[in-house]
Scaffold this active site. Structure first.
Site, PDB file in Angstrom:
ATOM      1  N   LYS A  24       0.826  -0.960  -0.042  1.00 52.40           N
ATOM      2  CA  LYS A  24      -0.083   0.045   0.029  1.00 52.40           C
ATOM      3  C   LYS A  24       1.035   1.441  -0.210  1.00 52.40           C
ATOM      4  O   LYS A  24       0.859   2.089  -1.128  1.00 52.40           O
ATOM      5  CB  LYS A  24      -0.842  -0.187   1.108  1.00 52.40           C
ATOM      6  CG  LYS A  24      -2.058   1.000   1.921  1.00 52.40           C
ATOM      7  CD  LYS A  24      -2.026   1.244   3.063  1.00 52.40           C
ATOM      8  CE  LYS A  24      -1.081   0.636   3.931  1.00 52.40           C
ATOM      9  NZ  LYS A  24      -1.625   1.876   4.891  1.00 52.40           N
ATOM     10  N   THR A  25       1.404   1.397   1.212  1.00 53.50           N
ATOM     11  CA  THR A  25       2.561   2.460   0.923  1.00 53.50           C
ATOM     12  C   THR A  25       3.380   2.563  -0.623  1.00 53.50           C
ATOM     13  O   THR A  25       3.322   3.892  -1.287  1.00 53.50           O
ATOM     14  CB  THR A  25       3.927   2.538   1.731  1.00 53.50           C
ATOM     15  OG1 THR A  25       2.526   2.602   3.206  1.00 53.50           O
ATOM     16  CG2 THR A  25       4.013   3.717   2.346  1.00 53.50           C
ATOM     17  N   ASP A  34      -4.005   8.122   2.392  1.00 53.46           N
ATOM     18  CA  ASP A  34      -3.604   6.992   3.100  1.00 53.46           C
ATOM     19  C   ASP A  34      -4.975   6.027   4.406  1.00 53.46           C
ATOM     20  O   ASP A  34      -5.779   7.272   4.647  1.00 53.46           O
ATOM     21  CB  ASP A  34      -1.925   7.204   3.794  1.00 53.46           C
ATOM     22  CG  ASP A  34      -1.871   5.226   4.391  1.00 53.46           C
ATOM     23  OD1 ASP A  34      -2.242   4.367   3.335  1.00 53.46           O
ATOM     24  OD2 ASP A  34      -0.682   5.171   4.618  1.00 53.46           O
ATOM     25  N   GLU A  35      -5.097   5.614   4.575  1.00 49.84           N
ATOM     26  CA  GLU A  35      -5.812   4.470   5.847  1.00 49.84           C
ATOM     27  C   GLU A  35      -7.073   5.517   5.609  1.00 49.84           C
ATOM     28  O   GLU A  35      -7.486   5.846   6.777  1.00 49.84           O
ATOM     29  CB  GLU A  35      -4.902   5.069   6.702  1.00 49.84           C
ATOM     30  CG  GLU A  35      -3.742   4.918   7.375  1.00 49.84           C
ATOM     31  CD  GLU A  35      -3.359   2.948   7.537  1.00 49.84           C
ATOM     32  OE1 GLU A  35      -4.334   2.238   7.573  1.00 49.84           O
ATOM     33  OE2 GLU A  35      -2.586   2.206   8.003  1.00 49.84           O
ATOM     34  N   GLN A  74      -9.486  -3.163   8.526  1.00 56.59           N
ATOM     35  CA  GLN A  74      -8.549  -2.638   9.580  1.00 56.59           C
ATOM     36  C   GLN A  74      -8.570  -1.382  10.077  1.00 56.59           C
ATOM     37  O   GLN A  74      -7.650  -0.763  10.174  1.00 56.59           O
ATOM     38  CB  GLN A  74      -6.963  -2.703   8.653  1.00 56.59           C
ATOM     39  CG  GLN A  74      -5.967  -3.695   8.038  1.00 56.59           C
ATOM     40  CD  GLN A  74      -4.566  -3.132   7.581  1.00 56.59           C
ATOM     41  OE1 GLN A  74      -4.090  -3.102   7.951  1.00 56.59           O
ATOM     42  NE2 GLN A  74      -4.833  -3.711   6.275  1.00 56.59           N
ATOM     43  N   ARG A 105       0.335  -8.758  11.552  1.00 49.70           N
ATOM     44  CA  ARG A 105       1.479  -7.873  10.893  1.00 49.70           C
ATOM     45  C   ARG A 105       2.511  -9.140  11.355  1.00 49.70           C
ATOM     46  O   ARG A 105       3.785  -8.573  11.121  1.00 49.70           O
ATOM     47  CB  ARG A 105       1.539  -7.534  12.633  1.00 49.70           C
ATOM     48  CG  ARG A 105       1.131  -6.118  12.914  1.00 49.70           C
ATOM     49  CD  ARG A 105       0.776  -5.616  11.448  1.00 49.70           C
ATOM     50  NE  ARG A 105      -0.122  -5.516  11.191  1.00 49.70           N
ATOM     51  CZ  ARG A 105      -0.777  -5.162  10.181  1.00 49.70           C
ATOM     52  NH1 ARG A 105       0.550  -4.737   9.557  1.00 49.70           N
ATOM     53  NH2 ARG A 105      -1.630  -5.237   9.345  1.00 49.70           N
TER      54      ARG A 105
END
Length: 748
Positions: free
Chosen positions: A36-37, A220-221, A251, A605
DNA sequence: AAGGCCCTTCTTTTT
DNA sequence: GAAGGGCCTT
């Protein structure tokens, strides 16, 4: 600059589609570990390198400073110095920047301070006091939460819907709280967003200035946006309509802060022509971890189903360990980690231990210390929460903004200079009378001493001591623009005699002085940017951002703090009903769904190995309580899990619909409650026949020698002692020990 | 005015 | 089991 073509080849087809998507609205639903980043940063690099968009015309918004920093670093590699013109930051930082620029339109000055969580609490308390409302009845945290929720939904005090007396109280406190903020030339976190949105609503020209500038807005997010943030994005992208949002409903873990993952659905609804791209390939975890994660999250409704896959193979099974109690739980974690390190199978930095609540870190820390194993703790130890750090920040804030009453109150008597309650009350009263701030009075006293019209306001040494303090403050504020920040810092320390005050010969004193020096180092880093920027960053940087530099040590952190990170081996501890899921979520399906997402975040994670740990009994505040295994554990497919050291054979003989103890399962809530009931009396009371029975029952009328007549409102046995809560008329609620207090029962 | 002691309350998560 | 607030003493 690296040529775009080179790195485009390293992307998978979906990533490439996202990075090179055209203009308009683009929604990227990115599973955990799906790059994603990378997509976000490369999208920016692509816009600059391909269509030739100037970085100046790009806005990128993140949620945390950590994420902003990471993007910044990556972009510097991709774009070199061209990235300097780009606006990149957290929602709050970007809003602060806009508000400082546009302060002419706003009810405060551009040197406003940002009130942090503690300040906000203090302001609520002060508001309650000024309105003569009882703190016991109206708990400041709860009132503040209500105000915060209103702000997140862009609701002003006058616009609040009032359905109960309590609502009315909240509305009035909200009003008072805002008045205080404005009098203090201050804003709180929520104001940053809300005021920005209002600014743009009320001043279309200002809005257009920014909207024209930002040809491309990237977020983002996105699943964590609240209404204010959603609206803000709408406004900022209202001219060019190019908005690129990346998120994952699964998330979304900040509902309690107003975040609404439904914004993702809303985005789709409002932009029918939007491109929707799913990133499903996971580059992080083994398939076992992903399958477990999916089994957990698939039980949540209202989401875009994603089929996460990995080419990393099945990997190791998930270890489930059930400890007898919380001490054993911590011991297991630390033992396992140190064994793996000693065998040379892993290094410290591969490990993370995640938990639901910060309180859980204590036992873990103790276990690590006992084993002599270094660790890194994210948040919680609160550098910025330390008294000496807060004190010095308060002094700096006062220099920038003498109207800041919260800071003034904090340090007006630090180090002790003989200013007590009386002087303080007189000061505040006078300020209110003449319509100025207490800080302004202090400054005036400092400037003109006994010539000041305020001199006679104070009895005894009061005026003189205040004048001394004011003189110091005046000195610090003089030539502020020419004084380098570290010099100002040192001057404050010297004139206060702060070192002598803090370094009292104890170990704690050394510790505190160390923190002061740490803060000074930080100030030094801001010597070019100055006081305003320094203070703003202090306010907007959280403890979560301060990861202690301890290379190669396991990381301890909350599940919330774990979002966006990855570790080779992840321990999630406290997988008990009541903790994860937290008991606060039991009566709300949305809250429960969020607990599930939180667990999902934790699971995903892990790169290689996941350990799930729980304890049969743990002490939640002092007393031991028996807990049942987390419901989430039951959702894990058996073939993925390997049991270790179970207290009892977990799920043994389980057939569908039955739990391991072979009974038909009770509904969850009932099980939790019956657990509580069993847990409370377990141990001494349950086993012994002479269990203390409460003598007093609710509604009994009793008489006490001192407090007169009252009514019993509750009674419980704690450690074999009966505690009775009695409401005495005119006195209020009192808790008494039945064995000690002389209580006459008037009727039974 | 300041410091010490006892009592209460609480715990989700954070920009 | 900690931290903050209230109440007491000096």
């Amino acid at each position: 600059m690296t040529s775009p073509q080179n790195w485009l080849n390293d992307l998978n087809p979906q990533q490439r589609q996202a990075v090179t998507a055209g203009t308009g609205q683009i929604l990227v639903l990115a599973g955990p570990g799906s790059g994603k980043t990378r997509v976000l940063t490369q999208r920016i690099a692509y816009l600059v390198g391909g269509p030739g968009v100037r970085p100046y015309n790009i806005l990128a918004v993140t949620f945390t400073n950590k994420a902003a920093r990471e993007m910044e670093t990556r972009l510097r590699h991709l774009l070199d110095e061209a990235s300097a013109d780009l606006w990149l930051g957290t929602f709050h930082a970007i809003c602060a920047r806009i508000l400082r620029r546009e302060a002419d339109f706003l009810p405060f000055k551009s040197n406003f301070v940002i009130m942090d969580a503690d300040d906000q609490q203090a302001l609520v308390k002060r508001s309650l006091k000024e309105l003569k409302l009882d703190e016991k009845l109206y708990r400041p945290p709860s009132i503040h939460a209500a105000i915060s929720t209103a702000k997140n939904h862009l609701v002003d005090a006058p616009e609040m819907t009032v359905r109960s007396y309590r609502d009315e109280v909240v509305r009035r406190v909200y009003e008072q709280y805002q008045k205080l903020l404005r009098n203090n030339n201050a804003v709180d976190f929520d104001d940053l967003l809300m005021v920005a949105v209002r600014l743009f609503e009320e001043n279309p020209a200002v809005r257009e200035k920014y909207a024209r500038r930002f040809e491309h807005v990237l977020v983002d997010e996105f699943q964590d946006t609240n209404l204010a943030q959603y609206k803000l994005l709408q406004q900022l992208s209202s001219y060019h309509n190019n908005i690129f949002v990346v998120g994952d409903e699964d998330q979304s873990i900040y509902r309690w802060r107003g975040a609404d993952y439904m914004n993702v659905l809303r985005f789709e609804e409002e932009h029918r022509e939007a491109q929707k791209i799913l990133l499903e390939q996971n580059y992080r975890s083994t398939q076992t971890v992903l399958d477990a994660a999916r089994a957990v999250i698939d039980r949540n409704p209202n989401r875009t189903h994603k089929r996460l896959f990995s080419d990393r193979g099945r990997g190791e099974r998930i270890v489930l360990f059930e400890a007898a109690d919380d001490h054993a739980e911590s011991a297991y974690v630390v033992d396992t980690i140190s064994k793996l390190i000693n065998k040379g199978n892993a290094k410290g930095a591969d490990f993370a231990v995640m938990y639901r609540t910060n309180a859980q870190s204590r036992l873990l820390e103790e276990a690590f210390l006992r084993a002599g194993l270094p660790y890194r703790l994210v948040g919680a130890q609160r550098f910025y929460g330390r008294r000496e750090v807060k004190d010095l920040i308060a002094f700096l804030r006062l220099v920038q903004n003498p109207a800041d009453e919260i800071s003034l109150q904090r340090v007006i008597n630090v180090p002790p200079r003989g200013i007590g309650d009386k002087t303080l009350v007189a000061l505040q009263l006078k300020a209110r009378q003449v319509g100025t701030s207490p800080g302004a009075i202090v400054l005036d006293l400092g400037l003109r001493a006994d010539e000041s019209s305020f001199w006679n306001t104070f009895t005894g040494r009061g005026a003189a001591v205040l004048a001394d303090f004011g003189a110091m403050l005046n000195g610090w504020g003089k030539n502020l623009d020419e004084t380098p920040l570290p010099a100002l810092f040192d001057r404050i320390l010297t004139e206060l005699g702060y070192q002598a005050y803090i370094q009292d010969g104890t170990e704690e004193g050394e510790d505190r002085w160390g923190n002061v020096q740490e803060l000074r180092r930080l100030a030094y880093e801001y010597k070019e940017r100055g006081l305003v920027v320094f203070l703003e960053n202090l306010a907007l940087v959280s403890d979560q951002d301060t990861l202690p530099e301890k290379p190669d040590a396991p990381t301890l952190l909350t599940l919330h703090a774990a979002k966006g990170l990855e570790f080779g081996r992840v321990f999630i501890v406290g997988l008990d009903e009541g903790l994860l899921p937290h008991s606060r979520s039991f009566d709300d399906v949305e809250e429960m769904a969020e607990e599930r997402r939180l667990f999902y975040v934790g699971v995903t994670r892990a790169k290689d190995h996941l350990y799930l740990v729980r304890a049969e009994r743990r002490s939640t505040y002092g007393q031991f309580e028996v807990n049942e295994a987390s419901r989430f554990l039951e959702d894990l497919p058996d073939e993925l899990v390997q049991h270790e050291g179970a207290v009892r054979p977990w799920k043994a003989g389980k057939t569908s619909g039955e739990s391991w103890y072979g009974q038909k399962q009770q509904p969850r809530l009932e099980r939790w409650q019956s657990n509580l009931r069993q847990g409370a009396g377990a141990g001494k009371a349950e086993s012994s026949a002479n269990m203390v029975q409460p003598r007093y029952r609710p509604a009994m009328r009793v008489r006490h020698a001192k407090w007169g007549e009252g009514m019993v409102v509750g009674s419980k046995v704690v450690d074999g002692e009966e505690e009775v809560d009695v409401m005495f008329s005119g006195v209020g609620l009192k808790r008494l020990l039945a064995s000690l207090a002389v209580l006459e029962i008037l009727n039974g």
